[in-house]
Design a protein around this motif. Structure first.
Motif, PDB file in Angstrom:
ATOM      1  N   ARG A  18    -100.662  76.342   1.454  1.00  8.99           N
ATOM      2  CA  ARG A  18     -99.605  76.667   2.411  1.00  8.99           C
ATOM      3  C   ARG A  18     -99.874  78.062   2.953  1.00  8.99           C
ATOM      4  N   GLN A  20     -99.607  80.918   6.541  1.00  5.18           N
ATOM      5  CA  GLN A  20     -98.907  81.367   7.749  1.00  5.18           C
ATOM      6  C   GLN A  20     -99.933  82.034   8.654  1.00  5.18           C
ATOM      7  N   GLU A  52     -97.902  71.060  10.112  1.00  6.08           N
ATOM      8  CA  GLU A  52     -97.209  72.273  10.532  1.00  6.08           C
ATOM      9  C   GLU A  52     -95.710  72.083  10.348  1.00  6.08           C
ATOM     10  N   ASP A  53     -95.066  73.083   9.825  1.00  5.16           N
ATOM     11  CA  ASP A  53     -93.624  73.058   9.608  1.00  5.16           C
ATOM     12  C   ASP A  53     -92.933  73.041  10.973  1.00  5.16           C
ATOM     13  N   ARG A  59     -96.525  78.044  10.367  1.00  2.52           N
ATOM     14  CA  ARG A  59     -96.549  77.797   8.918  1.00  2.52           C
ATOM     15  C   ARG A  59     -97.177  76.418   8.708  1.00  2.52           C
TER      16      ARG A  59
END
Length: 110
Positions: A18, A20, A52-53, A59
């Motif tokens: 994970r 950013q 992708e969030d 993120r």
């Protein structure tokens, strides 16, 4: 060498990275993943995916699905033993806003 898993149900090991990235490097990050994922998958038994969030642009969750524990071990060794992969990891780190959140999940036998 095993074929890559076709579905998450075929994966004994799932790696989550994970990360950013800033808006300024988002396109470069996506381009990097398009180049890097086939290299990571080339050791066999692995399929990479990128998520992708939707509520937090930039993120991402880079996910490696590994058919077996030995496929995962071979892929991890390649990151150190293959110069092309080691260079990709160095480049990847330059694109991130901070250190990745890493988790490794193994199938629980029921």
């Amino acid at each position: 060498m095993n074929p890559p898993p076709e579905a998450i149900a075929d994966a004994d090991v799932v790696l989550h990275l994970r990360v950013q990235v800033t808006p300024q490097v988002r396109d470069a990050f996506l381009s990097f993943c398009r180049r890097a994922f086939p290299v990571y998958e080339s050791v066999g038994g692995c399929r990479m995916a990128l998520y992708e969030d939707s509520r937090a642009p930039g993120r991402f969750d880079e996910v490696g699905y590994y058919r077996t524990e030995s496929d995962y071990a071979r892929a991890e060794a390649a990151l150190k033993d293959r110069p092309e992969q080691a260079e990709l990891i160095r480049e990847w780190k330059t694109l991130l806003s901070g250190p990745p959140d890493v988790s490794i999940e193994r199938r629980t036998k029921l």
